[in-house]
Write a protein that holds these residues in place. Sequence first.
Motif, PDB file in Angstrom:
ATOM      1  N   UNK A  66       0.837  -1.189   0.000  1.00  0.00           N
ATOM      2  CA  UNK A  66       0.000   0.000   0.000  1.00  0.00           C
ATOM      3  C   UNK A  66       0.875   1.244   0.000  1.00  0.00           C
ATOM      4  N   UNK A  67       0.429   2.249  -0.732  1.00  0.00           N
ATOM      5  CA  UNK A  67       1.049   3.572  -0.677  1.00  0.00           C
ATOM      6  C   UNK A  67       0.157   4.433   0.201  1.00  0.00           C
ATOM      7  N   UNK A  68       0.720   4.933   1.285  1.00  0.00           N
ATOM      8  CA  UNK A  68      -0.062   5.650   2.286  1.00  0.00           C
ATOM      9  C   UNK A  68       0.459   7.072   2.447  1.00  0.00           C
ATOM     10  N   UNK A  69      -0.425   8.073   2.330  1.00  0.00           N
ATOM     11  CA  UNK A  69       0.032   9.456   2.545  1.00  0.00           C
ATOM     12  C   UNK A  69       0.164   9.733   4.046  1.00  0.00           C
ATOM     13  N   UNK A  70       1.381   9.863   4.519  1.00  0.00           N
ATOM     14  CA  UNK A  70       1.589  10.105   5.956  1.00  0.00           C
ATOM     15  C   UNK A  70       2.118  11.504   6.245  1.00  0.00           C
ATOM     16  N   UNK A  71       2.591  12.198   5.218  1.00  0.00           N
ATOM     17  CA  UNK A  71       3.105  13.549   5.389  1.00  0.00           C
ATOM     18  C   UNK A  71       2.197  14.544   4.684  1.00  0.00           C
ATOM     19  N   UNK A  72       2.193  15.769   5.198  1.00  0.00           N
ATOM     20  CA  UNK A  72       1.398  16.818   4.590  1.00  0.00           C
ATOM     21  C   UNK A  72       2.263  18.056   4.400  1.00  0.00           C
ATOM     22  N   UNK A  73       2.209  18.611   3.220  1.00  0.00           N
ATOM     23  CA  UNK A  73       2.953  19.834   2.922  1.00  0.00           C
ATOM     24  C   UNK A  73       2.113  21.000   3.424  1.00  0.00           C
ATOM     25  N   UNK A  74       2.668  21.762   4.378  1.00  0.00           N
ATOM     26  CA  UNK A  74       1.894  22.840   4.994  1.00  0.00           C
ATOM     27  C   UNK A  74       2.122  24.199   4.343  1.00  0.00           C
ATOM     28  N   UNK A  75       3.270  24.374   3.701  1.00  0.00           N
ATOM     29  CA  UNK A  75       3.535  25.673   3.089  1.00  0.00           C
ATOM     30  C   UNK A  75       4.366  25.485   1.829  1.00  0.00           C
ATOM     31  N   UNK A  76       4.227  26.455   0.948  1.00  0.00           N
ATOM     32  CA  UNK A  76       5.001  26.446  -0.287  1.00  0.00           C
ATOM     33  C   UNK A  76       6.376  27.045   0.012  1.00  0.00           C
ATOM     34  N   UNK A  77       7.417  26.329  -0.358  1.00  0.00           N
ATOM     35  CA  UNK A  77       8.787  26.803  -0.145  1.00  0.00           C
ATOM     36  C   UNK A  77       9.482  26.915  -1.493  1.00  0.00           C
ATOM     37  N   UNK A  78      10.556  27.679  -1.563  1.00  0.00           N
ATOM     38  CA  UNK A  78      11.305  27.747  -2.823  1.00  0.00           C
ATOM     39  C   UNK A  78      11.811  26.354  -3.227  1.00  0.00           C
ATOM     40  N   UNK A  79      11.928  26.136  -4.517  1.00  0.00           N
ATOM     41  CA  UNK A  79      12.435  24.853  -5.018  1.00  0.00           C
ATOM     42  C   UNK A  79      13.862  24.634  -4.532  1.00  0.00           C
ATOM     43  N   UNK A  80      14.167  23.443  -4.065  1.00  0.00           N
ATOM     44  CA  UNK A  80      15.507  23.119  -3.578  1.00  0.00           C
ATOM     45  C   UNK A  80      16.557  23.371  -4.664  1.00  0.00           C
ATOM     46  N   UNK A  81      16.179  23.117  -5.914  1.00  0.00           N
ATOM     47  CA  UNK A  81      17.134  23.267  -7.025  1.00  0.00           C
ATOM     48  C   UNK A  81      17.557  24.715  -7.236  1.00  0.00           C
ATOM     49  N   UNK A  82      16.793  25.657  -6.697  1.00  0.00           N
ATOM     50  CA  UNK A  82      17.154  27.068  -6.854  1.00  0.00           C
ATOM     51  C   UNK A  82      18.118  27.531  -5.770  1.00  0.00           C
ATOM     52  N   UNK A  83      18.343  26.695  -4.770  1.00  0.00           N
ATOM     53  CA  UNK A  83      19.200  27.055  -3.645  1.00  0.00           C
ATOM     54  C   UNK A  83      20.558  26.382  -3.801  1.00  0.00           C
ATOM     55  N   UNK A  84      21.614  27.166  -3.881  1.00  0.00           N
ATOM     56  CA  UNK A  84      22.952  26.647  -4.157  1.00  0.00           C
ATOM     57  C   UNK A  84      23.656  26.089  -2.926  1.00  0.00           C
ATOM     58  N   UNK A  85      23.391  26.642  -1.794  1.00  0.00           N
ATOM     59  CA  UNK A  85      24.109  26.291  -0.575  1.00  0.00           C
ATOM     60  C   UNK A  85      23.370  25.191   0.201  1.00  0.00           C
ATOM     61  N   UNK A  86      24.097  24.198   0.677  1.00  0.00           N
ATOM     62  CA  UNK A  86      23.496  23.083   1.415  1.00  0.00           C
ATOM     63  C   UNK A  86      22.785  23.558   2.672  1.00  0.00           C
ATOM     64  N   UNK A  87      23.328  24.555   3.346  1.00  0.00           N
ATOM     65  CA  UNK A  87      22.704  25.088   4.568  1.00  0.00           C
ATOM     66  C   UNK A  87      21.344  25.713   4.243  1.00  0.00           C
ATOM     67  N   UNK A  88      21.245  26.420   3.139  1.00  0.00           N
ATOM     68  CA  UNK A  88      19.963  27.004   2.720  1.00  0.00           C
ATOM     69  C   UNK A  88      18.960  25.910   2.376  1.00  0.00           C
ATOM     70  N   UNK A  89      19.423  24.855   1.725  1.00  0.00           N
ATOM     71  CA  UNK A  89      18.520  23.757   1.379  1.00  0.00           C
ATOM     72  C   UNK A  89      17.976  23.074   2.631  1.00  0.00           C
ATOM     73  N   UNK A  90      18.858  22.849   3.617  1.00  0.00           N
ATOM     74  CA  UNK A  90      18.403  22.245   4.890  1.00  0.00           C
ATOM     75  C   UNK A  90      17.386  23.156   5.571  1.00  0.00           C
ATOM     76  N   UNK A  91      17.651  24.443   5.638  1.00  0.00           N
ATOM     77  CA  UNK A  91      16.745  25.390   6.277  1.00  0.00           C
ATOM     78  C   UNK A  91      15.415  25.477   5.527  1.00  0.00           C
ATOM     79  N   UNK A  92      15.462  25.325   4.224  1.00  0.00           N
ATOM     80  CA  UNK A  92      14.263  25.402   3.393  1.00  0.00           C
ATOM     81  C   UNK A  92      13.300  24.265   3.694  1.00  0.00           C
ATOM     82  N   UNK A  93      13.835  23.116   4.038  1.00  0.00           N
ATOM     83  CA  UNK A  93      12.996  21.959   4.349  1.00  0.00           C
ATOM     84  C   UNK A  93      12.288  22.191   5.663  1.00  0.00           C
TER      85      UNK A  93
END
Length: 155
Positions: free
Chosen positions: A128-155
């Motif tokens: 079974x594929x079960x939806x267990x997570x919910x996206x609560x807000x729209x964030x910038x695309x990870x691919x637009x963020x160059x720095x690993x620290x920014x990507x972690x913070x974005x999540x």
Amino acid sequence: MLRLIFPRKCALCQTLLSRNETDFCHSCLENTEIFKKSKRNIPFLAHWTALWYYKGNVRGSLHRFKFGRRRQYAQVYARQLAIKLSDSFAQDADMISWVPVSLLRKLKRGYDQSELLAKAIARELGMKAVPVLKKKRHTPAQSTLQDAAYRRANV
């Protein structure tokens, strides 16, 4: 008749497939570097894996899947991932889930590629594929963020 109008192409390099090829051409299967077991630990994940390294034709194929409306790639990738998962740790899993995209991205793309892939893998494995997570807000695309620290913070 449909094959004449819509010939099958390799999901990685886009070359026409011969009659004895399915999903991927022989060249891509032989020359695409297979992902080895990762030693990297990710919090809250017991196991994780990938088919290939994210470079070259693999990167292009995933971009077509995400941004080029190639929904059919979900089933193509799922067949390969199901084989890898059944060989490693699928027997220990209770379910399959995914990290959803934001509603805005889903509307823009027309689908949630992670959801499609999770559901296709679950079908292949008889799970079974079960939806267990919910996206609560729209964030910038990870691919637009160059720095690993920014990507972690974005999540």
